[in-house]
Design an enzyme around this catalytic site. Structure first.
Site, PDB file in Angstrom:
ATOM      1  N   PRO A 171       0.817  -1.215   0.000  1.00 25.97           N
ATOM      2  CG  PRO A 171      -0.753  -1.567   1.651  1.00 25.97           C
ATOM      3  CD  PRO A 171       0.574  -2.044   1.160  1.00 25.97           C
ATOM      4  CD  GLU A 172       4.158   2.316  -3.734  1.00 23.18           C
ATOM      5  OE1 GLU A 172       4.320   3.384  -4.332  1.00 23.18           O
ATOM      6  OE2 GLU A 172       4.660   1.243  -4.118  1.00 23.18           O
ATOM      7  CE  LYS A 198       5.131   4.853   0.872  1.00 19.20           C
ATOM      8  NZ  LYS A 198       6.370   4.057   0.968  1.00 19.20           N
ATOM      9  NE  ARG A 257       6.451  -9.971   3.907  1.00 15.65           N
ATOM     10  CZ  ARG A 257       6.845  -9.671   2.684  1.00 15.65           C
ATOM     11  NH1 ARG A 257       5.990  -9.746   1.693  1.00 15.65           N
ATOM     12  NH2 ARG A 257       8.037  -9.272   2.470  1.00 15.65           N
ATOM     13  NE  ARG A 266      27.621  21.873   0.624  1.00 15.13           N
ATOM     14  CZ  ARG A 266      27.219  20.762   1.251  1.00 15.13           C
ATOM     15  NH1 ARG A 266      27.298  19.603   0.635  1.00 15.13           N
ATOM     16  NH2 ARG A 266      26.756  20.820   2.474  1.00 15.13           N
ATOM     17  NE  ARG A 295      13.447  -0.391  -0.264  1.00 14.65           N
ATOM     18  CZ  ARG A 295      13.157   0.810   0.175  1.00 14.65           C
ATOM     19  NH1 ARG A 295      12.360   1.584  -0.493  1.00 14.65           N
ATOM     20  NH2 ARG A 295      13.651   1.246   1.299  1.00 14.65           N
TER      21      ARG A 295
END
Length: 299
Positions: A2-3, A63, A124, A177, A288
């Site tokens: 889920p995002e 989220k 999980r 920077r 990832r």
DNA sequence: ACGGATTCCTGATGGC
DNA sequence: TGCCATCAGGAATCCG
């Protein structure tokens, strides 16, 4: 996973079912799912914060799924924040409907059409349900570092702000920077902007023609504007499709989303690019798996 | 200031 | 068929 679009869809499907109901009881078959503002994993402390409160509105930040609570008398009753992480689900179920391995069950009052259970399940067990007190004290959501440090909502920020935050994430642009971080690491950084995960980062980068391992500080304003437009377009489209169901994600009614049918990058390593036909490659960026088209995307 | 490794978890998958 | 290794990943944490 889920995002932003998935959590938005859960909020939208959950809201009409639970708003204005009272929280009557908290059952926690998995006590480790619960966290109180002070950081403890304690069912009694969690009950103290939420039982007897009314769910006023359901919202989302990044989220996080947010349940804004109202205390008796109508004043602020604090907040429940659910982070689903990888496999979390929040379901609105009729009394007696038994979900698979619930971690937390909130029993809600009857509005006239029967009671309701708000169930948090999560195979999980990475997700957490947090309860916060009202008022801005040490146990309030405003003092929770993860919440406090969240960047802006991708769908409610300007292209200029996006460019600034991605080019100068640490020093906030003060020392001038440019960032040496890889662009994908910044898209995934919830303090830069809130709500993007691995799926939508890869999808947006493909649509913008930018490799995930491109150094952010080396990208032109024009390319960053294109990336921001891609981020917004992908998230908007994914919300319209009720999110992406890879395997675990479901909305509050248990229904799957459909945006997985529109993936052009995520999970397509070794397959052909849908635009140019080149073989898609995968790299590890920011820890990832990151899939991209070596022809359409450049550093 | 950055990347990388590790931890937390379990189910799916693939090789043999 | 069954067993084992590997992989998936959001975020915290530590290390270099």
């Amino acid at each position: 996973m889920p995002e932003l679009p998935e959590v938005e869809t859960i909020a939208r499907t959950l809201a009409p079912d639970v708003e204005s109901r009272l929280i009557l009881a908290v059952d926690a078959p998995d006590q480790s799912a619960l966290v109180t503002g002070s950081g403890a994993s304690d069912v009694e402390a969690f009950r103290q914060l939420v039982v007897g409160r009314r769910i006023a509105t359901v919202g989302r930040r990044g989220k996080l799924l947010l349940l804004h609570l109202q205390a008796p008398g109508g004043h602020d009753g604090g907040t429940i924040a659910v982070h689903l992480r990888m496999t979390g689900r929040v379901l609105a179920l009729a009394p007696g409907e038994a979900p698979v391995r619930p971690r937390v069950i909130l029993t809600l009052s009857d509005r006239g059409e029967g009671g309701l259970q708000l169930v948090f399940s999560d195979v999980r067990r990475f997700g957490r349900m947090h309860a916060f007190a009202p008022g801005g004290g040490s146990d309030s959501i405003e003092r929770w570092p993860f919440y406090r440090d969240l960047g802006p909502e991708p769908l409610a920020m300007s292209a200029l702000e996006f460019r600034q935050r991605v080019l100068y994430p640490g020093a906030k642009g003060q020392d001038g920077r440019k960032s040496k971080a890889r662009i994908k690491a910044l898209l995934l950084d919830q303090t830069v902007l809130a709500g993007i995960g691995n799926i939508y980062a890869d999808e947006a980068l493909l649509r913008a023609g930018i490799r995930p391992d491109a150094v952010a500080g080396g990208l032109s304003a024009r390319r960053l504007d294109r990336l921001f437009a891609a981020v917004q377009a992908v998230l908007t489209r994914a919300i319209a499709e009720n999110g992406s169901s890879i395997r675990d994600y479901r909305d509050a009614h248990g229904d799957a989303g459909a945006f997985q049918n529109h993936f052009r990058a995520y999970g397509r390593g070794g397959e052909n690019c849908l635009d140019c036909g080149a073989v898609m490659r995968s790299l590890r960026v920011a820890g990832r798996t990151s899939t991209f088209c070596p022809r359409c995307q450049t550093a």
